[in-house]
Design an enzyme around this catalytic site. Sequence first.
Site, PDB file in Angstrom:
ATOM      1  N   TYR A 144       0.848  -1.191   0.000  1.00 14.09           N
ATOM      2  CA  TYR A 144       0.000   0.000   0.000  1.00 14.09           C
ATOM      3  C   TYR A 144       0.881   1.238   0.000  1.00 14.09           C
ATOM      4  CZ  TYR A 144      -3.578   3.364   1.535  1.00 14.09           C
ATOM      5  OH  TYR A 144      -4.439   4.450   1.638  1.00 14.09           O
ATOM      6  N   ASP A 239       9.173   2.851   0.083  1.00  6.38           N
ATOM      7  CA  ASP A 239       8.092   3.445   0.854  1.00  6.38           C
ATOM      8  C   ASP A 239       8.294   3.024   2.302  1.00  6.38           C
ATOM      9  OD1 ASP A 239       5.853   4.187   2.181  1.00  6.38           O
ATOM     10  OD2 ASP A 239       4.418   3.290   0.774  1.00  6.38           O
ATOM     11  N   LYS A 267       3.661   8.528   9.192  1.00  2.38           N
ATOM     12  CA  LYS A 267       3.470   7.862  10.481  1.00  2.38           C
ATOM     13  C   LYS A 267       4.460   8.358  11.553  1.00  2.38           C
ATOM     14  CE  LYS A 267       0.610   4.447   8.490  1.00  2.38           C
ATOM     15  NZ  LYS A 267       0.656   3.727   7.235  1.00  2.38           N
TER      16      LYS A 267
HETATM   17  C1  LIG Z   1       0.039   4.274   5.864  1.00  7.35           C
HETATM   18  C2  LIG Z   1       0.845   4.075   4.656  1.00  7.35           C
HETATM   19  C3  LIG Z   1       0.781   4.963   3.578  1.00  7.35           C
HETATM   20  C4  LIG Z   1      -0.217   6.094   3.507  1.00  7.35           C
HETATM   21  O1  LIG Z   1      -0.010   7.042   4.479  1.00  7.35           O
HETATM   22  P1  LIG Z   1      -1.245   8.024   4.875  1.00  7.35           P
HETATM   23  O2  LIG Z   1      -0.621   8.958   5.861  1.00  7.35           O
HETATM   24  O3  LIG Z   1      -2.309   7.159   5.423  1.00  7.35           O
HETATM   25  O4  LIG Z   1      -1.653   8.716   3.634  1.00  7.35           O
HETATM   26  C5  LIG Z   1       1.649   4.785   2.533  1.00  7.35           C
HETATM   27  N1  LIG Z   1       2.528   3.765   2.534  1.00  7.35           N
HETATM   28  C6  LIG Z   1       2.618   2.893   3.538  1.00  7.35           C
HETATM   29  C7  LIG Z   1       3.635   1.811   3.504  1.00  7.35           C
HETATM   30  C8  LIG Z   1       1.762   3.008   4.629  1.00  7.35           C
HETATM   31  O5  LIG Z   1       1.817   2.102   5.612  1.00  7.35           O
END
Ligand SMILES: *Cc1c(COP(=O)(O)O)cnc(C)c1O
Length: 428
Positions: A144, A239, A267
């Site tokens: 994601y 990511d 995060k």
């Molecule tokens: C949570 C998450 C996102 C998205 O971040 P948001 O602050 O919810 O937009 C993108 N990549 C990874 C790996 C994530 O865990």
Amino acid sequence: MIYKRSSALFAQAEKVIPGGVNSPVRAFKGVGGMPVFVKEAKGAYLYDEDGNRLIDYINSWGPMILGHAYKPVVNAVIEKAKKGTSFGMPTEIETQIAELAVSMVPNIDKIRFVNSGTEACMSAVRLARGFTGKDKIIKFAGCYHGHSDSFLIQAGSGASTFGTPNSPGVTQGTAKDTLLANYNDIENVKQLIEANKGAIASIIIEPVAGNMGCVPPKNDFLKELRDLCDAHDILLVFDEVMTGFRLAKGGAQELYNIKADIVCFGKVIGGGLPVGAFAARNEIMNYLAPIGPVYQAGTLSGNPLAMAAGLAMLNELNNDVEIFNRLADKTKYLHEGIARVLNENNIVHTINRVGSMISVHFDESEVVDFETATKGNNDTFKKFFHGMLNQGVYIAPSAFETWFITDALTYADLDFTIQAVNVVAKTL
Ligand SMILES: *Cc1c(COP(=O)(O)O)cnc(C)c1O
């Protein structure tokens, strides 16, 4: 446990907010039942609107690595708020957090702050496309990267030729530029590169996948990706929205000793406020506006409250040399305890763990990619989730989420959790 007030608040919310929530997974669709409304949280515990206390294994989906309402972070936000909450002009604290982040994370010279992980990944891919002059990206099924159009893509028919939208509103035009590969399958990536020679701008990956449960990269998978990117002039985008400032000071790049070309954060870097960021070496970052041609902007980007929270959080992590070992030890203890009681109760399971990320899958086969992650028994998970909730332990309301261990958890909390698993296992 009683959820009277939560239920009433949810009914009220549903009238004015789609599904009653501002982010879908909160609605409990994956497990059934009604979501719990939080009133406040402190350390390792959530307190809901009905007065129940829950041990929290979600921690706002990752950010609260030191526990809720952590004093230095809260105080930093309060002090900043008194001086004005947004200016749309540069502030010193933006440079302070940038300097600290650049010093903690290997292989980056400059960082740009945004407001979410979604924005970070969206901007990173635009930058990669602008920098390389190529259009297509490869992403991995089950990873994601936020909800921007390029990432809401699922595998098309046939052997992952090109993607198809997995949400209405995403156009075919966008989908054709996102290629889907299987996690931990380097041959698959090679095939995609061969079939799209010279067209791929970047490969984006969660270096430890955390959005299909926790799925670690196999032995040399990340290194092989690095080599492929070097050979084909492709930018490797890590990511690290979930893994950054969690698996190590320098995130997965440090843990696995692999250099990414662009790194995305979110995060933990915001200490619980809305923050994302992306970073790279000078050559790439200087391609961004206002000095370069790739456009990216934000009215609230680098917002002083968010920067204050993030800076306080990163300072704590930077100054505590034992933090990541302590988190890993607690997570290992939990892993061993849960495995022991599930085995004693003859519950088929697989547990994956890296650092302070852990997930329990109710299937015996190894979980290495999206396909194996979806094999888990979802009915068992639903029962498990509600059972744990009833015991006062809050895990993510979906079988495809990682649990996040915070430093606020004590070994007594972990023992309580293991005992709760033992009780719930007897009902599965
Ligand atoms: C949570 C998450 C996102 C998205 O971040 P948001 O602050 O919810 O937009 C993108 N990549 C990874 C790996 C994530 O865990």
